[in-house]
Design an enzyme around this catalytic site. Sequence first.
Site, PDB file in Angstrom:
ATOM      1  N   THR A  25       0.630  -1.144   0.064  1.00 45.26           N
ATOM      2  CA  THR A  25      -0.017   0.106  -0.030  1.00 45.26           C
ATOM      3  C   THR A  25       0.970   1.294   0.123  1.00 45.26           C
ATOM      4  O   THR A  25       0.415   2.273  -0.006  1.00 45.26           O
ATOM      5  CB  THR A  25      -0.765   0.214   1.354  1.00 45.26           C
ATOM      6  OG1 THR A  25       0.019  -0.098   2.329  1.00 45.26           O
ATOM      7  CG2 THR A  25      -1.865  -1.029   0.998  1.00 45.26           C
ATOM      8  N   SER A 249       2.670   4.362   9.051  1.00 46.16           N
ATOM      9  CA  SER A 249       1.776   3.734   7.964  1.00 46.16           C
ATOM     10  C   SER A 249       1.665   4.932   6.896  1.00 46.16           C
ATOM     11  O   SER A 249       2.137   5.832   7.170  1.00 46.16           O
ATOM     12  CB  SER A 249       0.357   3.389   8.584  1.00 46.16           C
ATOM     13  OG  SER A 249      -0.132   4.691   8.818  1.00 46.16           O
ATOM     14  N   LYS A 250       1.086   4.145   6.028  1.00 45.18           N
ATOM     15  CA  LYS A 250       0.917   5.066   4.677  1.00 45.18           C
ATOM     16  C   LYS A 250       0.086   6.309   5.264  1.00 45.18           C
ATOM     17  O   LYS A 250       0.230   7.457   4.664  1.00 45.18           O
ATOM     18  CB  LYS A 250       0.069   4.245   3.783  1.00 45.18           C
ATOM     19  CG  LYS A 250       0.168   5.043   2.581  1.00 45.18           C
ATOM     20  CD  LYS A 250      -0.535   4.260   1.335  1.00 45.18           C
ATOM     21  CE  LYS A 250      -1.061   4.980   0.222  1.00 45.18           C
ATOM     22  NZ  LYS A 250      -2.433   4.889  -0.480  1.00 45.18           N
ATOM     23  N   GLN A 251      -0.845   6.273   6.074  1.00 46.52           N
ATOM     24  CA  GLN A 251      -2.024   7.191   6.569  1.00 46.52           C
ATOM     25  C   GLN A 251      -1.377   8.170   7.242  1.00 46.52           C
ATOM     26  O   GLN A 251      -1.551   9.420   7.316  1.00 46.52           O
ATOM     27  CB  GLN A 251      -3.053   6.474   7.552  1.00 46.52           C
ATOM     28  CG  GLN A 251      -4.169   5.777   6.846  1.00 46.52           C
ATOM     29  CD  GLN A 251      -3.659   4.506   6.332  1.00 46.52           C
ATOM     30  OE1 GLN A 251      -2.716   3.829   6.780  1.00 46.52           O
ATOM     31  NE2 GLN A 251      -3.939   4.058   5.004  1.00 46.52           N
ATOM     32  N   LEU A 253       1.806   9.131   7.055  1.00 48.55           N
ATOM     33  CA  LEU A 253       2.801   9.591   5.819  1.00 48.55           C
ATOM     34  C   LEU A 253       4.380   9.174   6.055  1.00 48.55           C
ATOM     35  O   LEU A 253       5.396  10.054   6.063  1.00 48.55           O
ATOM     36  CB  LEU A 253       2.615  11.042   5.877  1.00 48.55           C
ATOM     37  CG  LEU A 253       1.387  11.723   5.330  1.00 48.55           C
ATOM     38  CD1 LEU A 253       1.505  13.139   5.452  1.00 48.55           C
ATOM     39  CD2 LEU A 253       1.071  11.271   4.021  1.00 48.55           C
TER      40      LEU A 253
END
Length: 310
Positions: A25, A249-251, A253
């Site tokens: 992801t 996480s990706k969320q 950044l």
Amino acid sequence: MLAPHLGLTSSEKHRYRGRFAPSPTGPLHFGSLVAAVASYLDAKQRNGVWLVRMEDLDTPRCVPGAAERILHTLDAFGLHSDEPVIYQSLRTAAYQKAFEQLRTAGYVYPCGCTRREIADSALHGIDGPVYPGTCRNGITGGREARAWRVRTGHPPSPIEFDDALQGHISQRLESEIGDFVIRRADGLFAYQLAVVVDDAAQRISHVVRGADLLGSTPRQIYLQRLLGLATPAYLHLPVVLNAQGEKLSKQTLAQAVEANAATLFDVLLFLRQQPPAGLRHGTIEMLLAWAANNWHPEKLSNCRQFSVST
Ligand code: GLU
């Protein structure tokens, strides 16, 4: 001589088989590198096999090119899968088979509830709303099936296991999680089912991963039991938090890691492995070899999270 079952010798049968299972992801960040390195070291220290599995099942969340980037970064850190990488997106038939097995045995049922309805009616558990069982005895009101859920509570006792770092874990699925989704409303098989099918198919003996998944493990053990599969040993690592106390996480950044010895050195520090200071300026190969010979996961006992300033 080969044993009759599965053509395996008994030493192969008992051989350590570990894995790292990233979801593509986004790029590999410090938190996922920690799981990759720790799972690798745990396997290598015990002369085991280490595998990479690409968990690209949740196609709407996958980022094009991320899987290749992750594999490229792992290679740059000297973390090479001992067997060909498997991709969950290509394994739907295996998940379908497990799903049919559960359905035939009466363990799954279709659910017509929307997310909204569940959120409004349910108690909040450790992993979102606890499903109140609305559709357990059939969908009412002429509604359509959306997701498929597995019935919890067969038998009605808590799921218990001993985690190598987090100690004894006990969870009562019926009251803490509720009947959970194994096939989503969009038709995709859920992570909980896919991970169980794949860990069994790859004969994984030891799962080393972040403690953010500790609360999922009882669901996985439950599915293993319903499907008649073996339960691996589990070791849940502390989760890496950023300076704001959020999981990387990706969320949040999280940045892609730079593939160099200094990064690996920081991973080992995070894992409380005390690498000799001189190795910070050594090569990745030297550090990895030192770490595999000096792996002491018990230094992380009872830690569920640590912050790093990335
Ligand atoms: N794919 C999951 C993740 O990246 C990990 C699953 C697992 O290790 O069981 O969070």
